[in-house]
Enzyme design. Structure first.
Site, PDB file in Angstrom:
ATOM      1  N   ASN A 144      -7.031   6.020  -1.876  1.00 24.02           N
ATOM      2  CA  ASN A 144      -5.920   5.137  -1.555  1.00 24.02           C
ATOM      3  C   ASN A 144      -6.087   3.945  -2.497  1.00 24.02           C
ATOM      4  OD1 ASN A 144      -4.077   3.349  -0.438  1.00 24.02           O
ATOM      5  ND2 ASN A 144      -4.576   3.898   1.690  1.00 24.02           N
ATOM      6  N   CYS A 164      -4.946  -2.905   3.038  1.00 28.25           N
ATOM      7  CA  CYS A 164      -4.671  -2.724   4.448  1.00 28.25           C
ATOM      8  C   CYS A 164      -5.867  -2.967   5.376  1.00 28.25           C
ATOM      9  CB  CYS A 164      -4.065  -1.355   4.686  1.00 28.25           C
ATOM     10  SG  CYS A 164      -3.073  -1.361   6.186  1.00 28.25           S
ATOM     11  N   GLU A 171      -5.829   8.936   7.840  1.00 26.48           N
ATOM     12  CA  GLU A 171      -6.250   8.539   6.489  1.00 26.48           C
ATOM     13  C   GLU A 171      -7.592   9.152   6.122  1.00 26.48           C
ATOM     14  OE1 GLU A 171      -4.708   4.010   6.664  1.00 26.48           O
ATOM     15  OE2 GLU A 171      -5.598   4.629   4.758  1.00 26.48           O
ATOM     16  N   ASN A 205       0.203  -0.985   5.327  1.00 24.48           N
ATOM     17  CA  ASN A 205       1.109  -0.217   6.204  1.00 24.48           C
ATOM     18  C   ASN A 205       0.457  -0.258   7.585  1.00 24.48           C
ATOM     19  OD1 ASN A 205       3.013   2.202   4.542  1.00 24.48           O
ATOM     20  ND2 ASN A 205       1.619   0.915   3.400  1.00 24.48           N
ATOM     21  N   LYS A 264      -9.447   1.765  -1.934  1.00 26.33           N
ATOM     22  CA  LYS A 264      -9.662   1.272  -0.563  1.00 26.33           C
ATOM     23  C   LYS A 264     -11.048   1.657  -0.051  1.00 26.33           C
ATOM     24  CE  LYS A 264      -7.189   1.352   3.897  1.00 26.33           C
ATOM     25  NZ  LYS A 264      -5.925   1.902   4.516  1.00 26.33           N
ATOM     26  N   GLU A 294       0.851  -1.187   0.000  1.00 25.69           N
ATOM     27  CA  GLU A 294       0.000   0.000   0.000  1.00 25.69           C
ATOM     28  C   GLU A 294       0.892   1.244   0.000  1.00 25.69           C
ATOM     29  OE1 GLU A 294      -1.622   0.740   3.881  1.00 25.69           O
ATOM     30  OE2 GLU A 294      -3.309   1.922   3.114  1.00 25.69           O
TER      31      GLU A 294
END
Ligand code: ING
Length: 312
Positions: free
Chosen positions: A110, A172, A146, A197, A127, A47
């Site tokens: 993302n 993730c 995020e 991550n 994502k 990621e």
């Protein structure tokens, strides 16, 4: 007849805040070449592979936008795409995407892109589960903002015919949610590619820190087993700008077993030749959805689940 595919988990160690993108792309090309040299046909990168994990800071717009890609491939990443095509290797790559839609609206995602061995883009996944928080929370030793930087992907979880099988993607935090695997499982997915991550320190509940590796394996191994699919989980790990993140990248079989795993916290390739037909040992026995989980079963389960507690 076996449908063999050799896949590589191309784990990365830390990417420094001011590491030139050219230097990061050099690392990605080196990982790609090592994986290809070991017979890999598909290489999975982490990621946000091109940059440091910048959501650990609360940045203003100008600072933030330097970490986003407006085109993929772009001038700095084209040589990764070119080298993969030259080697006849496909890959998936996580990056921060600035996307302007047909209505001229700009979105921040993302994103993970999947590229076939001939260089064609198969799909982009954005994502779905955006973790962390929206604002700058001073109480934290570092941010996980995020939700300040990214909006959820609008398309959910798809699967695509590629590399000789049905391939899906997740990023993730998506890997922690059962729906992620089930939605793709119901579409017949055979291989799920996941970059992550994951800081080892979880501010809302530090009790979980010691379980980071266990939870990482738990979710991907059970997602693989319960949906009869292979799962490749690839970290950007190690101590990045003072924050230690989980490594332990691995390739999981539909049995839930680990087929291959990285053993360092740096740039490292783990390779396995998987037989996509092996998924049938689970899809056509234990987890034969059509036979054991007909649609009406879902209605029965959900209806019962809504029962009210008995009156006091
Ligand atoms: N990272 C983390 C993840 O889900 C997190 C968020 C960190 C959850 C630590 C729990 C503990 O692995 C991303 N990028 O989603």
């Amino acid at each position: 007849m076996a449908r063999n595919l050799t896949v590589a988990a191309a784990q990365m160690g830390p990417v420094a805040k001011d590491e030139p993108k050219a230097a990061v792309v050099d690392r990605l090309v080196a990982l790609l070449r090592e994986a290809a040299g070991r017979g890999s046909e598909l290489v999975v990168f982490p990621e946000l592979a091109l940059t440091t994990f910048f959501p650990r800071w609360f940045l203003d717009d100008d600072e933030m936008l330097r970490y986003f890609e407006t085109e993929m491939p772009g001038p700095e990443t084209k040589r990764l795409f070119d080298e993969a095509k030259r080697l006849g290797v496909g890959f998936s790559l996580g990056f921060a995407e600035l996307h302007t839609d047909d209505d001229g609206v700009t979105h921040r995602y993302n994103t993970q892109v999947l590229v076939e061995r001939d260089g064609t883009e198969v799909a982009r996944f954005r994502k779905v589960h955006i973790p962390g928080h929206e604002g700058n929370e001073e109480w934290r030793p570092f941010q996980h903002a995020e939700r300040h930087y990214f909006e959820p992907g609008p398309d959910g979880f798809g699967v695509w015919w590629a590399f000789g099988g049905l391939v899906g993607m997740a990023i993730c935090n998506d890997r922690r949610w059962p729906e992620t695997y089930r939605v793709m499982g119901l579409q017949g997915v055979e291989l799920i590619l996941i970059g992550y991550n994951t800081p080892l320190f979880y501010a809302p509940d530090p009790q979980q820190d010691a379980l980071a590796g266990f939870h990482n394996d738990l979710v991907m191994a059970s997602g693989a087993y319960q949906n009869g699919t292979f799962v490749v989980g690839v970290a950007k790990g190690g101590i990045e700008e003072g924050v230690e993140s989980l490594a332990q990248s691995a390739i999981y079989a539909p049995s839930g077993q680990v087929v291959a795993r990285c053993v360092t916290t740096g740039d490292e390739v783990a390779v396995a030749t998987i037989d996509l037909d092996f998924t049938r040992f689970y899809k056509e026995t234990l987890f034969d959805f059509d036979r054991y989980r007909m649609p009406e079963h879902y209605r029965l389960i959900t209806e019962r689940r809504g029962a009210e507690p008995p009156a006091e």
